[in-house]
Design a protein around this motif. Structure first.
Motif, mmCIF file in Angstrom:
data_model
loop_
_atom_site.group_PDB
_atom_site.id
_atom_site.type_symbol
_atom_site.label_atom_id
_atom_site.label_comp_id
_atom_site.label_asym_id
_atom_site.label_seq_id
_atom_site.Cartn_x
_atom_site.Cartn_y
_atom_site.Cartn_z
ATOM 1 N N VAL A 66 0.931 -1.444 0.157
ATOM 2 C CA VAL A 66 0.158 -0.029 0.031
ATOM 3 C C VAL A 66 0.921 1.333 -0.060
ATOM 4 N N VAL A 67 1.992 1.264 0.753
ATOM 5 C CA VAL A 67 2.787 2.270 0.864
ATOM 6 C C VAL A 67 4.324 1.843 0.711
ATOM 7 N N THR A 68 5.240 2.357 -0.236
ATOM 8 C CA THR A 68 6.356 1.993 -0.599
ATOM 9 C C THR A 68 7.404 2.842 0.083
ATOM 10 N N LYS A 85 1.218 -4.953 7.549
ATOM 11 C CA LYS A 85 2.411 -5.078 8.565
ATOM 12 C C LYS A 85 3.233 -3.664 7.887
ATOM 13 N N VAL A 86 3.911 -3.163 8.988
ATOM 14 C CA VAL A 86 4.836 -2.138 8.605
ATOM 15 C C VAL A 86 6.189 -2.614 8.720
ATOM 16 N N VAL A 87 7.106 -2.739 7.519
ATOM 17 C CA VAL A 87 8.065 -3.594 7.111
ATOM 18 C C VAL A 87 9.164 -2.774 6.552
ATOM 19 N N THR A 97 10.049 -6.691 10.552
ATOM 20 C CA THR A 97 8.602 -6.038 10.795
ATOM 21 C C THR A 97 8.612 -4.959 11.884
ATOM 22 N N LEU A 98 8.220 -4.044 11.873
ATOM 23 C CA LEU A 98 8.181 -2.737 12.755
ATOM 24 C C LEU A 98 6.660 -2.979 13.693
ATOM 25 N N SER A 99 5.753 -3.286 12.981
ATOM 26 C CA SER A 99 4.552 -3.324 13.590
ATOM 27 C C SER A 99 3.308 -4.158 12.655
ATOM 28 N N LEU A 100 2.401 -4.454 13.337
ATOM 29 C CA LEU A 100 1.372 -5.262 12.802
ATOM 30 C C LEU A 100 0.262 -4.488 13.052
ATOM 31 N N SER A 106 -4.253 3.257 11.942
ATOM 32 C CA SER A 106 -4.176 4.210 10.877
ATOM 33 C C SER A 106 -2.646 4.254 10.470
ATOM 34 N N PHE A 107 -2.285 4.555 9.401
ATOM 35 C CA PHE A 107 -0.845 4.466 8.834
ATOM 36 C C PHE A 107 -0.906 5.611 7.679
ATOM 37 N N GLY A 108 0.394 5.912 7.673
ATOM 38 C CA GLY A 108 0.868 6.656 6.308
ATOM 39 C C GLY A 108 0.720 8.209 6.797
ATOM 40 N N GLU A 109 0.597 8.610 7.953
ATOM 41 C CA GLU A 109 0.378 9.908 8.424
ATOM 42 C C GLU A 109 1.702 10.582 8.600
ATOM 43 N N MET A 110 2.788 9.775 8.684
ATOM 44 C CA MET A 110 4.164 10.475 9.291
ATOM 45 C C MET A 110 4.752 11.461 8.012
ATOM 46 N N SER A 111 4.795 10.885 6.969
ATOM 47 C CA SER A 111 5.346 11.664 5.741
ATOM 48 C C SER A 111 4.455 12.774 5.555
ATOM 49 N N LEU A 112 3.033 12.737 5.874
ATOM 50 C CA LEU A 112 2.331 13.983 5.652
ATOM 51 C C LEU A 112 2.718 15.152 6.577
ATOM 52 N N SER A 116 8.787 14.488 4.623
ATOM 53 C CA SER A 116 9.905 13.544 4.093
ATOM 54 C C SER A 116 9.107 12.434 3.199
ATOM 55 N N THR A 117 9.801 11.662 2.849
ATOM 56 C CA THR A 117 9.092 10.445 2.116
ATOM 57 C C THR A 117 8.724 9.251 3.018
ATOM 58 N N ARG A 118 8.054 8.291 2.505
ATOM 59 C CA ARG A 118 7.575 7.301 3.378
ATOM 60 C C ARG A 118 8.636 6.655 4.122
ATOM 61 N N SER A 119 8.357 6.459 5.290
ATOM 62 C CA SER A 119 9.478 6.082 6.197
ATOM 63 C C SER A 119 9.457 4.463 6.140
ATOM 64 N N ALA A 120 8.419 3.643 5.798
ATOM 65 C CA ALA A 120 8.829 2.075 5.830
ATOM 66 C C ALA A 120 7.752 1.762 4.497
ATOM 67 N N ASN A 121 7.623 0.480 4.380
ATOM 68 C CA ASN A 121 6.757 -0.080 3.682
ATOM 69 C C ASN A 121 5.550 -0.515 4.411
ATOM 70 N N CYS A 122 4.279 -0.551 3.948
ATOM 71 C CA CYS A 122 3.085 -1.107 4.363
ATOM 72 C C CYS A 122 2.346 -2.043 3.537
ATOM 73 N N VAL A 123 2.367 -3.209 4.165
ATOM 74 C CA VAL A 123 1.956 -4.446 3.167
ATOM 75 C C VAL A 123 0.717 -5.248 3.783
ATOM 76 N N ARG A 161 7.900 4.775 22.392
ATOM 77 C CA ARG A 161 8.089 3.692 23.434
ATOM 78 C C ARG A 161 8.475 2.220 23.092
ATOM 79 N N ARG A 162 7.724 1.966 22.054
ATOM 80 C CA ARG A 162 7.988 0.547 21.436
ATOM 81 C C ARG A 162 9.303 0.374 20.700
ATOM 82 N N ALA A 163 9.449 1.465 20.273
ATOM 83 C CA ALA A 163 11.011 1.527 19.584
ATOM 84 C C ALA A 163 11.861 1.454 20.598
HETATM 85 P P1 CMP Z 1 4.556 7.305 6.586
HETATM 86 O O1 CMP Z 1 5.991 7.437 6.713
HETATM 87 O O2 CMP Z 1 4.043 8.363 5.671
HETATM 88 O O3 CMP Z 1 4.442 5.870 5.672
HETATM 89 C C1 CMP Z 1 5.100 4.424 6.281
HETATM 90 C C2 CMP Z 1 4.124 4.393 7.615
HETATM 91 O O4 CMP Z 1 4.454 3.386 8.377
HETATM 92 C C3 CMP Z 1 4.396 5.571 8.435
HETATM 93 O O5 CMP Z 1 3.880 6.999 7.709
HETATM 94 C C4 CMP Z 1 3.711 5.152 9.695
HETATM 95 O O6 CMP Z 1 2.266 5.268 9.546
HETATM 96 C C5 CMP Z 1 3.924 3.698 9.795
HETATM 97 N N1 CMP Z 1 5.142 3.448 10.608
HETATM 98 C C6 CMP Z 1 6.550 3.752 10.573
HETATM 99 N N2 CMP Z 1 7.250 3.112 11.360
HETATM 100 C C7 CMP Z 1 6.365 2.595 12.205
HETATM 101 C C8 CMP Z 1 6.334 1.876 13.712
HETATM 102 N N3 CMP Z 1 7.704 1.646 14.164
HETATM 103 N N4 CMP Z 1 5.400 1.526 14.281
HETATM 104 C C9 CMP Z 1 3.979 1.710 13.516
HETATM 105 N N5 CMP Z 1 3.836 2.344 12.381
HETATM 106 C C10 CMP Z 1 5.099 2.753 11.996
#
Ligand code: CMP
Length: 256
Positions: A66-68, A85-87, A97-100, A106-112, A116-123, A161-163
Motif C-alpha cells: 500500500v505504501v512504499t 504489516k509495517v516493514v 517487521t516494525l508493527s502489525l 491508521s498509517f501513512g501519516e508520518m510523511s504527511l 519527507s518520504t515514506r518511512s517504511a513499507n506497509c503491506v 516507547r515500542r521502539a
Molecule cells: P509514512 O512514513 O507516511 O509511511 C510509512 C508508515 O508506516 C508511516 O507513515 C507510519 O504510519 C508507519 N510506521 C512507520 N514506523 C512505524 C512503527 N515503528 N510503528 C508503527 N507504524 C509505523
C-alpha cells in the motif's frame, strides 16, 4: 544480526484500486470505522460525518504493497478490515517487521506531517479494506480539530516507547528472551481469554516471528519448539495459546 526472507509484495496502482465512496459501500460501516479509530477518538459527530464524506475506500489483496518506503506520500489510511504489516526491507531479501496493524489502526501519516518520504513499507497480510484520506483533507481536519493532533501525539509516543523497548531488547536480551517478550506482547495485544491462557487467533509463522525480533527462522524454530515442549505455549491449528506460566516468566524477567 540476520533477518528473514521476503515474499515479494504486489504493488497495487492507486488509481485502479481506490474507489470513492460508492453506492455499495456502506456509509454506516465507514462512519463506524472512523468513530472507532484511536486517531479520531473523542471527535464531535459533525467531524466524523465530515470525514465520512471525504474518505475513499480501497480494497487491496493479500501481499499488496500500500505504501512504499522512500516514495513521497500524499494520503493516509485507516484499516477498515484486514491487517497490514509495517516493514523495512534490507539487502539480500531480508526484512524487519516494525508493527502489525489491525482494524481501526491508521498509517501513512508520518510523511504527511514531516514532508519527507515514506518511512517504511506497509503491506497487506490479509485481504484488506482501507479508508484513504488525502493530505489536504487531513490538514484541514487537524486545523479545525486539534483533538486529532493530540491523538496523533499519543500514538507517536506509543510508537517511540515500542521502539525504545525494541532497541533495549536487541541490546540486552538473547533470542529466547526476545521471543518470549514478543509472544507475550502479541497475546496481550490480540489474545482472547481461555482456560489454558491467552489465545492468539492467527499464529505468526516462525519466519514472521524471526522478522519481528531480528533473528532467523532456524533459531526461532528451535526456541519455539523448546517453549512448546516445556508446555509454556500450546500451538493449536492456526492459533497459539500463550500460557499464564509464560506470562509470569516474562514478568519475572522484567522485574529482575
Ligand atoms: P509514512 O512514513 O507516511 O509511511 C510509512 C508508515 O508506516 C508511516 O507513515 C507510519 O504510519 C508507519 N510506521 C512507520 N514506523 C512505524 C512503527 N515503528 N510503528 C508503527 N507504524 C509505523
Amino acid at each position: 544480526m540476520s533477518f528473514g526472507i521476503v515474499r515479494s509484495p504486489v504493488s497495487v496502482p492507486t488509481a485502479l484500486a481506490t474507489r470513492p465512496l460508492g453506492s455499495h459501500e456502506d456509509p454506516a460501516r465507514i462512519r463506524a470505522t472512523i468513530a472507532r479509530a484511536p486517531l479520531f477518538a473523542a471527535l464531535p459527530i459533525s467531524a466524523i460525518e465530515d470525514l465520512t464524506g471525504r474518505v475513499a475506500v480501497r480494497r487491496v489483496p493479500v501481499n499488496a504493497t500500500v505504501v512504499t518506503q522512500d516514495e513521497p506520500g500524499d494520503s493516509m489510511f485507516v484499516i477498515m478490515s484486514g491487517r497490514v504489516k509495517v516493514v523495512i526491507f534490507g539487502e539480500n531479501g531480508r526484512e524487519v517487521t516494525l508493527s502489525l496493524l489491525r482494524p481501526g489502526d491508521s498509517f501513512g501519516e508520518m510523511s504527511l506531517f514531516d514532508g519527507s518520504t515514506r518511512s517504511a513499507n506497509c503491506v497487506a497480510i490479509e485481504p484488506t479494506t482501507l479508508l484513504v484520506l488525502s493530505r489536504d483533507d487531513l490538514m484541514r481536519h487537524v486545523q479545525s480539530h486539534p483533538r486529532t493532533a493530540l491523538n496523533l501525539l499519543g500514538e507517536m509516543a506509543r510508537r517511540l516507547r515500542r521502539a525504545d523497548d525494541t532497541i533495549a531488547q536487541l541490546a540486552l536480551c538473547d533470542v529466547n528472551e526476545r521471543l518470549i517478550h514478543r509472544l507475550v506482547g502479541l497475546a496481550r495485544e490480540e489474545g482472547s481469554e481461555s482456560p489454558d491462557g491467552l489465545v492468539v487467533r492467527r499464529r505468526p509463522t516462525q519466519q514472521e516471528l524471526a522478522n519481528m525480533i531480528g533473528s532467523c527462522r532456524e533459531t526461532i524454530s528451535r526456541a519455539f519448539n523448546q517453549l512448546a515442549r516445556d508446555g509454556l505455549i500450546i500451538p493449536k491449528g492456526r492459533s497459539l495459546v500463550v500460557t499464564p506460566a509464560l506470562i509470569e516468566k516474562a514478568e519475572r524477567k522484567k522485574a529482575a
